[in-house]
Design a protein around this motif. Structure first.
Motif, PDB file in Angstrom:
ATOM      1  N   MET A   1     -33.156 -51.108  11.027  1.00 37.09           N
ATOM      2  CA  MET A   1     -33.023 -52.389  10.328  1.00 37.09           C
ATOM      3  C   MET A   1     -32.070 -52.236   9.155  1.00 37.09           C
ATOM      4  O   MET A   1     -32.407 -52.492   8.014  1.00 37.09           O
ATOM      5  CB  MET A   1     -34.387 -52.883   9.865  1.00 37.09           C
ATOM      6  CG  MET A   1     -35.309 -53.266  10.998  1.00 37.09           C
ATOM      7  SD  MET A   1     -36.882 -53.932  10.448  1.00 37.09           S
ATOM      8  CE  MET A   1     -37.677 -52.408   9.927  1.00 37.09           C
ATOM      9  N   THR A   2     -30.860 -51.780   9.471  1.00 35.54           N
ATOM     10  CA  THR A   2     -29.889 -51.449   8.425  1.00 35.54           C
ATOM     11  C   THR A   2     -28.500 -51.849   8.876  1.00 35.54           C
ATOM     12  O   THR A   2     -28.163 -51.685  10.045  1.00 35.54           O
ATOM     13  CB  THR A   2     -29.912 -49.928   8.150  1.00 35.54           C
ATOM     14  OG1 THR A   2     -31.238 -49.525   7.822  1.00 35.54           O
ATOM     15  CG2 THR A   2     -28.973 -49.560   7.022  1.00 35.54           C
ATOM     16  N   PHE A   3     -27.686 -52.383   7.956  1.00 41.11           N
ATOM     17  CA  PHE A   3     -26.269 -52.525   8.246  1.00 41.11           C
ATOM     18  C   PHE A   3     -25.465 -52.044   7.049  1.00 41.11           C
ATOM     19  O   PHE A   3     -25.859 -52.210   5.894  1.00 41.11           O
ATOM     20  CB  PHE A   3     -25.879 -53.939   8.695  1.00 41.11           C
ATOM     21  CG  PHE A   3     -26.256 -55.077   7.795  1.00 41.11           C
ATOM     22  CD1 PHE A   3     -25.311 -55.645   6.944  1.00 41.11           C
ATOM     23  CD2 PHE A   3     -27.527 -55.630   7.843  1.00 41.11           C
ATOM     24  CE1 PHE A   3     -25.636 -56.739   6.151  1.00 41.11           C
ATOM     25  CE2 PHE A   3     -27.864 -56.722   7.055  1.00 41.11           C
ATOM     26  CZ  PHE A   3     -26.909 -57.269   6.203  1.00 41.11           C
ATOM     27  N   SER A   4     -24.332 -51.391   7.351  1.00 41.52           N
ATOM     28  CA  SER A   4     -23.598 -50.677   6.319  1.00 41.52           C
ATOM     29  C   SER A   4     -22.146 -50.517   6.733  1.00 41.52           C
ATOM     30  O   SER A   4     -21.766 -50.801   7.879  1.00 41.52           O
ATOM     31  CB  SER A   4     -24.231 -49.298   6.100  1.00 41.52           C
ATOM     32  OG  SER A   4     -24.179 -48.532   7.299  1.00 41.52           O
ATOM     33  N   LEU A   5     -21.326 -50.044   5.795  1.00 45.45           N
ATOM     34  CA  LEU A   5     -19.939 -49.736   6.124  1.00 45.45           C
ATOM     35  C   LEU A   5     -19.382 -48.698   5.170  1.00 45.45           C
ATOM     36  O   LEU A   5     -19.876 -48.517   4.049  1.00 45.45           O
ATOM     37  CB  LEU A   5     -19.062 -50.991   6.097  1.00 45.45           C
ATOM     38  CG  LEU A   5     -18.627 -51.563   4.746  1.00 45.45           C
ATOM     39  CD1 LEU A   5     -17.377 -52.427   4.931  1.00 45.45           C
ATOM     40  CD2 LEU A   5     -19.734 -52.402   4.105  1.00 45.45           C
ATOM     41  N   LEU A   6     -18.362 -47.990   5.663  1.00 49.04           N
ATOM     42  CA  LEU A   6     -17.528 -47.101   4.872  1.00 49.04           C
ATOM     43  C   LEU A   6     -16.145 -47.724   4.785  1.00 49.04           C
ATOM     44  O   LEU A   6     -15.641 -48.275   5.773  1.00 49.04           O
ATOM     45  CB  LEU A   6     -17.391 -45.733   5.533  1.00 49.04           C
ATOM     46  CG  LEU A   6     -18.606 -44.817   5.567  1.00 49.04           C
ATOM     47  CD1 LEU A   6     -18.357 -43.663   6.529  1.00 49.04           C
ATOM     48  CD2 LEU A   6     -18.932 -44.292   4.169  1.00 49.04           C
ATOM     49  N   GLY A   7     -15.516 -47.634   3.611  1.00 50.83           N
ATOM     50  CA  GLY A   7     -14.165 -48.163   3.457  1.00 50.83           C
ATOM     51  C   GLY A   7     -13.316 -47.268   2.582  1.00 50.83           C
ATOM     52  O   GLY A   7     -13.829 -46.509   1.758  1.00 50.83           O
ATOM     53  N   ARG A   8     -12.015 -47.356   2.774  1.00 46.99           N
ATOM     54  CA  ARG A   8     -11.041 -46.588   1.982  1.00 46.99           C
ATOM     55  C   ARG A   8      -9.973 -47.541   1.473  1.00 46.99           C
ATOM     56  O   ARG A   8      -9.562 -48.469   2.177  1.00 46.99           O
ATOM     57  CB  ARG A   8     -10.393 -45.514   2.850  1.00 46.99           C
ATOM     58  CG  ARG A   8      -9.228 -44.758   2.215  1.00 46.99           C
ATOM     59  CD  ARG A   8      -8.700 -43.709   3.183  1.00 46.99           C
ATOM     60  NE  ARG A   8      -7.509 -43.030   2.695  1.00 46.99           N
ATOM     61  CZ  ARG A   8      -6.265 -43.381   2.983  1.00 46.99           C
ATOM     62  NH1 ARG A   8      -6.042 -44.421   3.792  1.00 46.99           N
ATOM     63  NH2 ARG A   8      -5.245 -42.712   2.499  1.00 46.99           N
ATOM     64  N   CYS A   9      -9.533 -47.306   0.252  1.00 49.06           N
ATOM     65  CA  CYS A   9      -8.403 -48.030  -0.305  1.00 49.06           C
ATOM     66  C   CYS A   9      -7.183 -47.129  -0.211  1.00 49.06           C
ATOM     67  O   CYS A   9      -7.115 -46.098  -0.894  1.00 49.06           O
ATOM     68  CB  CYS A   9      -8.664 -48.428  -1.755  1.00 49.06           C
ATOM     69  SG  CYS A   9      -7.243 -49.236  -2.545  1.00 49.06           S
ATOM     70  N   ALA A  10      -6.229 -47.493   0.608  1.00 46.88           N
ATOM     71  CA  ALA A  10      -5.042 -46.656   0.794  1.00 46.88           C
ATOM     72  C   ALA A  10      -4.203 -46.585  -0.479  1.00 46.88           C
ATOM     73  O   ALA A  10      -3.524 -45.581  -0.724  1.00 46.88           O
ATOM     74  CB  ALA A  10      -4.208 -47.200   1.949  1.00 46.88           C
ATOM     75  N   ARG A  11      -4.264 -47.617  -1.311  1.00 44.32           N
ATOM     76  CA  ARG A  11      -3.451 -47.649  -2.532  1.00 44.32           C
ATOM     77  C   ARG A  11      -3.987 -46.686  -3.587  1.00 44.32           C
ATOM     78  O   ARG A  11      -3.225 -45.942  -4.209  1.00 44.32           O
ATOM     79  CB  ARG A  11      -3.410 -49.079  -3.090  1.00 44.32           C
ATOM     80  CG  ARG A  11      -2.613 -49.221  -4.389  1.00 44.32           C
ATOM     81  CD  ARG A  11      -2.601 -50.668  -4.850  1.00 44.32           C
ATOM     82  NE  ARG A  11      -3.939 -51.189  -5.068  1.00 44.32           N
ATOM     83  CZ  ARG A  11      -4.622 -50.995  -6.204  1.00 44.32           C
ATOM     84  NH1 ARG A  11      -4.101 -50.302  -7.204  1.00 44.32           N
ATOM     85  NH2 ARG A  11      -5.823 -51.530  -6.334  1.00 44.32           N
ATOM     86  N   THR A  12      -5.302 -46.689  -3.805  1.00 51.17           N
ATOM     87  CA  THR A  12      -5.899 -45.866  -4.866  1.00 51.17           C
ATOM     88  C   THR A  12      -6.454 -44.537  -4.368  1.00 51.17           C
ATOM     89  O   THR A  12      -6.698 -43.634  -5.162  1.00 51.17           O
ATOM     90  CB  THR A  12      -7.040 -46.628  -5.551  1.00 51.17           C
ATOM     91  OG1 THR A  12      -8.083 -46.860  -4.583  1.00 51.17           O
ATOM     92  CG2 THR A  12      -6.553 -47.959  -6.104  1.00 51.17           C
ATOM     93  N   GLY A  13      -6.714 -44.443  -3.065  1.00 47.94           N
ATOM     94  CA  GLY A  13      -7.365 -43.261  -2.531  1.00 47.94           C
ATOM     95  C   GLY A  13      -8.873 -43.266  -2.691  1.00 47.94           C
ATOM     96  O   GLY A  13      -9.542 -42.285  -2.348  1.00 47.94           O
ATOM     97  N   GLN A  14      -9.429 -44.348  -3.194  1.00 46.93           N
ATOM     98  CA  GLN A  14     -10.879 -44.441  -3.348  1.00 46.93           C
ATOM     99  C   GLN A  14     -11.574 -44.528  -1.987  1.00 46.93           C
ATOM    100  O   GLN A  14     -11.032 -45.088  -1.030  1.00 46.93           O
ATOM    101  CB  GLN A  14     -11.249 -45.676  -4.164  1.00 46.93           C
ATOM    102  CG  GLN A  14     -10.820 -45.636  -5.611  1.00 46.93           C
ATOM    103  CD  GLN A  14     -11.157 -46.921  -6.340  1.00 46.93           C
ATOM    104  OE1 GLN A  14     -11.425 -47.964  -5.726  1.00 46.93           O
ATOM    105  NE2 GLN A  14     -11.145 -46.884  -7.667  1.00 46.93           N
ATOM    106  N   PHE A  15     -12.788 -44.001  -1.933  1.00 48.72           N
ATOM    107  CA  PHE A  15     -13.681 -44.178  -0.796  1.00 48.72           C
ATOM    108  C   PHE A  15     -14.920 -44.919  -1.275  1.00 48.72           C
ATOM    109  O   PHE A  15     -15.361 -44.737  -2.419  1.00 48.72           O
ATOM    110  CB  PHE A  15     -14.104 -42.831  -0.194  1.00 48.72           C
ATOM    111  CG  PHE A  15     -12.995 -42.107   0.496  1.00 48.72           C
ATOM    112  CD1 PHE A  15     -12.670 -42.387   1.811  1.00 48.72           C
ATOM    113  CD2 PHE A  15     -12.265 -41.132  -0.177  1.00 48.72           C
ATOM    114  CE1 PHE A  15     -11.633 -41.725   2.448  1.00 48.72           C
ATOM    115  CE2 PHE A  15     -11.231 -40.463   0.455  1.00 48.72           C
ATOM    116  CZ  PHE A  15     -10.910 -40.757   1.769  1.00 48.72           C
ATOM    117  N   GLY A  16     -15.499 -45.733  -0.390  1.00 45.77           N
ATOM    118  CA  GLY A  16     -16.675 -46.479  -0.782  1.00 45.77           C
ATOM    119  C   GLY A  16     -17.608 -46.744   0.378  1.00 45.77           C
ATOM    120  O   GLY A  16     -17.245 -46.591   1.555  1.00 45.77           O
TER     121      GLY A  16
END
Length: 218
Positions: free
Chosen positions: A1-16
């Motif tokens: 019962m979970t929904f989630s995501l991983l994302g990356r910002c190509a401009r800053t190099g951040q991961f979230g």
């Protein structure tokens, strides 16, 4: 019962990462990130040990598919696990164990992977990925927040969610953003309010750590 995501910002190099579920303290169990390295999501019958293990595999130079394959091989209970991995380049991979309950949903895009289990329908993850991709000029945390909200709007999970987490890593060993809501009847609106309060302060908190002589008063 979970929904989630991983994302990356190509401009800053951040991961979230962003995640919501019906049980308490999802932020301590599902998302794992490391600056300059990537991220791991581990959910369903969650094994938080897979998170740090996946980060170390990525740190050693494994690609997302290689790290995922090693994670699945490392656990005898993989049939219960739902896992996603993102490497430093933004490449993604995911695994659904045979015992992961439906409705399942997954979507991959450039610098994003979204997934969920025990959902209202299979449209949830594609809606999340689309919302993330539709806001390329926004800060990474905002893109993740919009994606989580889109997942809920698309049907969300089978029951009511009560906890949520928004996390971003940048250049330091500590998170740039790490916001959590627990035991709330509406965790996503609560997380939205928390993020909007925190957003203008985030850079200042980093400066307090790395340059305290020139840090703002917060």
């Amino acid at each position: 019962m979970t929904f989630s995501l991983l994302g990356r910002c190509a401009r800053t190099g951040q991961f979230g990462a962003a995640v919501t579920t019906s049980s308490i303290a999802v932020g301590t169990r599902v998302p794992f990130l490391a600056a300059g390295v990537g991220g791991v999501l581990t959910q369903h019958r969650t094994d938080p040990r897979l998170g740090p293990r996946g980060i170390e595999l990525l740190r050693s130079g494994c690609s997302a598919p290689e790290a995922l394959e090693a994670l699945v091989a490392s656990t005898p209970h993989h049939r219960w696990r739902q896992v996603a991995v993102m490497d430093r380049s933004g490449a993604t991979a995911h695994f659904d164990g045979a015992n992961v309950k439906p409705a399942r949903s997954v979507a991959h895009g450039k610098d994003v992977v979204a997934l969920g289990n025990i959902l209202a329908n299979e449209d949830v993850a594609p809606a999340m990925a689309a919302a993330f991709l539709d806001a390329p000029g926004q800060p990474l945390a905002e893109r993740l927040m919009r994606a989580l909200e889109a997942g809920e709007a698309a049907g969300g999970e089978h029951g009511d969610v009560t906890s949520a987490c928004l996390m971003v890593v940048d250049r330091e060993c500590f998170p740039y953003v790490d916001l959590r809501i627990d035991k709330d009847p509406a965790p996503l609106p609560a997380l939205r309010r928390l993020w909007e309060e925190y957003a203008p302060l985030a850079d200042g908190f980093v400066r307090r750590a790395v340059d305290p002589d020139d840090a703002p008063i917060i």
